[in-house]
Design a protein around this motif. Structure first.
Motif, PDB file in Angstrom:
ATOM      1  N   LYS A  21      45.611  38.609  38.249  1.00 14.70           N
ATOM      2  CA  LYS A  21      44.310  38.028  37.919  1.00 14.70           C
ATOM      3  C   LYS A  21      43.365  38.128  39.113  1.00 14.70           C
ATOM      4  CE  LYS A  21      45.864  34.613  34.514  1.00 14.70           C
ATOM      5  NZ  LYS A  21      46.011  33.174  34.260  1.00 14.70           N
ATOM      6  N   ILE A  22      43.870  37.809  40.284  1.00 19.01           N
ATOM      7  CA  ILE A  22      43.047  37.859  41.498  1.00 19.01           C
ATOM      8  C   ILE A  22      42.601  39.299  41.776  1.00 19.01           C
ATOM      9  CG2 ILE A  22      43.090  37.554  43.996  1.00 19.01           C
ATOM     10  CD1 ILE A  22      44.918  35.101  43.502  1.00 19.01           C
ATOM     11  N   VAL A  23      43.523  40.246  41.624  1.00 18.70           N
ATOM     12  CA  VAL A  23      43.191  41.659  41.844  1.00 18.70           C
ATOM     13  C   VAL A  23      42.144  42.105  40.828  1.00 18.70           C
ATOM     14  CG1 VAL A  23      44.103  44.009  41.709  1.00 18.70           C
ATOM     15  CG2 VAL A  23      45.361  42.259  42.967  1.00 18.70           C
ATOM     16  N   GLN A  24      42.286  41.712  39.572  1.00 14.76           N
ATOM     17  CA  GLN A  24      41.332  42.073  38.521  1.00 14.76           C
ATOM     18  C   GLN A  24      39.954  41.495  38.829  1.00 14.76           C
ATOM     19  OE1 GLN A  24      41.749  44.251  36.129  1.00 14.76           O
ATOM     20  NE2 GLN A  24      39.667  43.940  35.389  1.00 14.76           N
ATOM     21  N   GLU A  28      36.515  43.562  39.484  1.00 13.09           N
ATOM     22  CA  GLU A  28      35.285  43.288  38.747  1.00 13.09           C
ATOM     23  C   GLU A  28      34.144  42.955  39.709  1.00 13.09           C
ATOM     24  OE1 GLU A  28      36.340  40.223  35.986  1.00 13.09           O
ATOM     25  OE2 GLU A  28      37.503  41.582  34.718  1.00 13.09           O
ATOM     26  N   TYR A  29      34.447  42.153  40.726  1.00 15.46           N
ATOM     27  CA  TYR A  29      33.441  41.786  41.710  1.00 15.46           C
ATOM     28  C   TYR A  29      32.952  43.026  42.457  1.00 15.46           C
ATOM     29  CZ  TYR A  29      31.298  39.620  45.789  1.00 15.46           C
ATOM     30  OH  TYR A  29      30.425  39.258  46.775  1.00 15.46           O
ATOM     31  N   ARG A  30      33.907  43.884  42.865  1.00 12.68           N
ATOM     32  CA  ARG A  30      33.554  45.115  43.580  1.00 12.68           C
ATOM     33  C   ARG A  30      32.700  46.030  42.694  1.00 12.68           C
ATOM     34  NH1 ARG A  30      38.241  48.693  44.503  1.00 12.68           N
ATOM     35  NH2 ARG A  30      37.265  50.100  43.055  1.00 12.68           N
ATOM     36  N   THR A  31      33.085  46.162  41.427  1.00 10.12           N
ATOM     37  CA  THR A  31      32.325  46.997  40.494  1.00 10.12           C
ATOM     38  C   THR A  31      30.908  46.458  40.329  1.00 10.12           C
ATOM     39  OG1 THR A  31      34.363  47.560  39.321  1.00 10.12           O
ATOM     40  CG2 THR A  31      32.301  47.940  38.154  1.00 10.12           C
TER      41      THR A  31
END
Length: 119
Positions: A21-24, A28-31
């Motif tokens: 979840k944290i990686v996802q 999403e934040y990076r995108t």
């Protein structure tokens, strides 16, 4: 021990899900940041392009006025010369036509210099 191992495995699985979840969320934040940066860069590019186009239009307006004046002067001069030619044609045109007709009608044959020398 089996229950303890099972609880440990379950804890690890829960930790792995939480990590996913944290990686996802990080992806999403990076995108989102990349999209925002791209939009901001596009905005800056458009502003820069508009600024340079305005500068070019200003430069063109300042420097093209001399060309327009030169073009107008050349057109006026050409009109004057054209009128002079028309006036000369009206004045001397009939004389020129008359001389041409006279030259065609009054033929004066002369022997070529080559023929005269050989004879």
């Amino acid at each position: 021990m089996s229950a303890q191992n099972s609880a440990g495995i379950q804890t690890l699985l829960d930790a792995e899900r939480e990590a996913q979840k944290i990686v996802q969320q990080a992806r999403e934040y990076r995108t989102k940041r990349i999209r925002d940066a791209k939009a901001e860069a596009q905005k800056e590019i458009e502003e820069y392009r508009k600024q340079k186009e305005d500068e070019f239009k200003k430069f063109e307006a300042e420097h093209s006025s001399g060309y327009k004046k030169a073009e107008e002067d050349a057109n006026k001069e050409a009109e004057v010369k054209l009128q002079e030619i028309k006036d000369a044609g009206n004045e001397k045109g009939s004389k020129v036509v008359e001389d041409l007709i006279h030259a065609l009608i009054d033929v004066k044959p002369e022997a070529s210099e080559k023929i005269v020398v050989k004879a």
